[in-house]
Design a protein around this motif. Structure first.
Motif, PDB file in Angstrom:
ATOM      1  N   HIS A  31       9.956 -10.138  -9.237  1.00  0.00           N
ATOM      2  CA  HIS A  31       8.547 -10.146  -9.617  1.00  0.00           C
ATOM      3  C   HIS A  31       8.343 -10.832 -10.971  1.00  0.00           C
ATOM      4  CE1 HIS A  31       6.913  -6.854  -6.705  1.00  0.00           C
ATOM      5  NE2 HIS A  31       7.556  -7.835  -6.084  1.00  0.00           N
ATOM      6  N   LEU A  32       9.295 -10.661 -11.862  1.00  0.00           N
ATOM      7  CA  LEU A  32       9.229 -11.395 -13.134  1.00  0.00           C
ATOM      8  C   LEU A  32       9.321 -12.898 -12.854  1.00  0.00           C
ATOM      9  CD1 LEU A  32       9.285 -11.714 -16.221  1.00  0.00           C
ATOM     10  CD2 LEU A  32      11.726 -11.236 -16.141  1.00  0.00           C
ATOM     11  N   ASN A  33      10.220 -13.279 -11.965  1.00  0.00           N
ATOM     12  CA  ASN A  33      10.392 -14.694 -11.617  1.00  0.00           C
ATOM     13  C   ASN A  33       9.118 -15.258 -10.980  1.00  0.00           C
ATOM     14  OD1 ASN A  33      11.693 -17.134 -11.281  1.00  0.00           O
ATOM     15  ND2 ASN A  33      12.595 -16.552  -9.315  1.00  0.00           N
ATOM     16  N   ALA A  34       8.521 -14.469 -10.082  1.00  0.00           N
ATOM     17  CA  ALA A  34       7.306 -14.938  -9.396  1.00  0.00           C
ATOM     18  C   ALA A  34       6.130 -15.066 -10.360  1.00  0.00           C
ATOM     19  CB  ALA A  34       6.957 -13.982  -8.253  1.00  0.00           C
ATOM     20  N   ASP A  35       6.078 -14.210 -11.379  1.00  0.00           N
ATOM     21  CA  ASP A  35       4.962 -14.218 -12.324  1.00  0.00           C
ATOM     22  C   ASP A  35       5.220 -15.139 -13.519  1.00  0.00           C
ATOM     23  OD1 ASP A  35       3.306 -11.898 -14.518  1.00  0.00           O
ATOM     24  OD2 ASP A  35       2.358 -13.244 -13.077  1.00  0.00           O
ATOM     25  N   TRP A  36       6.403 -15.764 -13.564  1.00  0.00           N
ATOM     26  CA  TRP A  36       6.780 -16.549 -14.735  1.00  0.00           C
ATOM     27  C   TRP A  36       5.809 -17.688 -15.061  1.00  0.00           C
ATOM     28  CZ3 TRP A  36       9.011 -15.977 -19.049  1.00  0.00           C
ATOM     29  CH2 TRP A  36       9.352 -17.078 -19.826  1.00  0.00           C
ATOM     30  N   PRO A  37       5.286 -18.426 -14.091  1.00  0.00           N
ATOM     31  CA  PRO A  37       4.354 -19.509 -14.453  1.00  0.00           C
ATOM     32  C   PRO A  37       3.172 -19.020 -15.290  1.00  0.00           C
ATOM     33  CG  PRO A  37       5.034 -19.748 -12.172  1.00  0.00           C
ATOM     34  CD  PRO A  37       5.579 -18.437 -12.652  1.00  0.00           C
ATOM     35  N   ARG A  38       2.679 -17.811 -15.033  1.00  0.00           N
ATOM     36  CA  ARG A  38       1.584 -17.260 -15.828  1.00  0.00           C
ATOM     37  C   ARG A  38       2.118 -16.594 -17.091  1.00  0.00           C
ATOM     38  NH1 ARG A  38      -0.249 -12.829 -17.521  1.00  0.00           N
ATOM     39  NH2 ARG A  38       1.374 -11.646 -16.457  1.00  0.00           N
TER      40      ARG A  38
END
Length: 199
Positions: A31-38
Motif C-alpha cells: 500500500h505504501l508502494n501503491a500510494d508512493w506517487p502521491r
C-alpha cells in the motif's frame, strides 16, 4: 503500546508507518508502494535532509520503553508505620546486557541524594532467597535529620543507631539481582534485624 491509525490507502487500522518520514501509516508495504506517487510529494525524511530515494518498507513505530511497576516498602520519618508503595523501574539499556532495571525512587528523597544497600542475609544470618535493596539518603544520615519514626517503631526503639531520612526498600526477584518483584510485610523481619544491627 500499539498506535492504530487508518491506512492512507485502504483505511484499515494499522500500527505500521513509512519508515522514511514516520508520518504516513500503511497496513502493508504494497500500500505504501501503491500510494508512493502521491505520498512522495509530502514524504520528508524524519531525521536527515530530503533525499530522492524511495523507501517502500512500512515499519512499526519505535517502541516506547516499558516501565515495570513493583510494590516497595516506604519508611518515612514522619509516619508511624512503613507503607507499601508502587515504584516504576526504567528498563536497563540494551548495551547493559542483563543489568537490573533502574528504580525511579528520586521523588521520595527531597535532597536528591540516594545510595543503595543490598541485604543478602536475614534473621540469624540466614541467606535471603530474594535480597532486599534499600535506598536511603546519605546526607540525611550525616546531618542528623529527624529520626525515621517508622523504623524507630519496627525496632521498638532498640536500634544501636537511629536512622534518619526516608528509606525505600525493593525486593530482587532472585539472587542474580537482574530484576525486582513485589516487596511486602513478610520482608519486615529481615529489615528490622538489619536496622537493629546497623552501627
Amino acid at each position: 503500546m500499539q498506535v492504530n491509525r487508518p491506512c492512507l490507502l485502504c483505511g484499515n487500522p494499522t500500527s505500521m508507518w513509512c519508515s522514511r518520514c514516520q508520518n504516513a501509516f500503511y497496513c502493508r508495504p504494497e500500500h505504501l508502494n501503491a500510494d508512493w506517487p502521491r505520498h512522495r510529494n509530502e514524504c520528508i525524511p524524519a531525521s536527515h535532509p530530503a533525499a530522492h530515494s524511495m523507501n517502500m518498507i512500512a515499519t512499526p513505530p519505535p517502541a516506547e520503553p516499558q516501565y515495570i511497576s513493583v510494590s516497595a516498602i516506604l519508611f518515612t520519618p514522619e509516619e508511624e508505620r512503613p507503607r507499601i508503595i508502587t515504584v516504576n523501574c526504567r528498563p536497563a539499556s540494551r548495551s547493559s546486557h542483563g543489568m537490573c532495571p533502574l528504580p525511579m525512587v528520586q521523588q521520595y528523597f527531597p535532597d536528591g541524594q540516594t545510595e543503595g544497600i543490598v541485604l543478602t542475609q536475614g534473621l540469624n544470618g540466614e541467606g535471603l532467597r530474594f535480597p532486599l535493596h534499600l535506598w536511603y539518603s546519605p546526607t540525611a544520615l550525616q546531618r542528623s535529620s529527624p529520626v525515621n519514626r517508622s523504623i524507630f517503631n519496627i525496632t521498638s526503639g532498640s536500634a544501636q543507631k537511629s536512622w534518619c531520612g526516608p528509606v525505600v526498600v525493593l525486593k530482587y526477584n532472585g539472587t542474580r539481582r537482574q530484576g525486582y518483584t513485589d516487596a511486602g510485610s513478610n520482608d519486615l523481619p529481615a529489615l528490622s534485624a538489619y536496622f537493629l544491627a546497623y552501627k
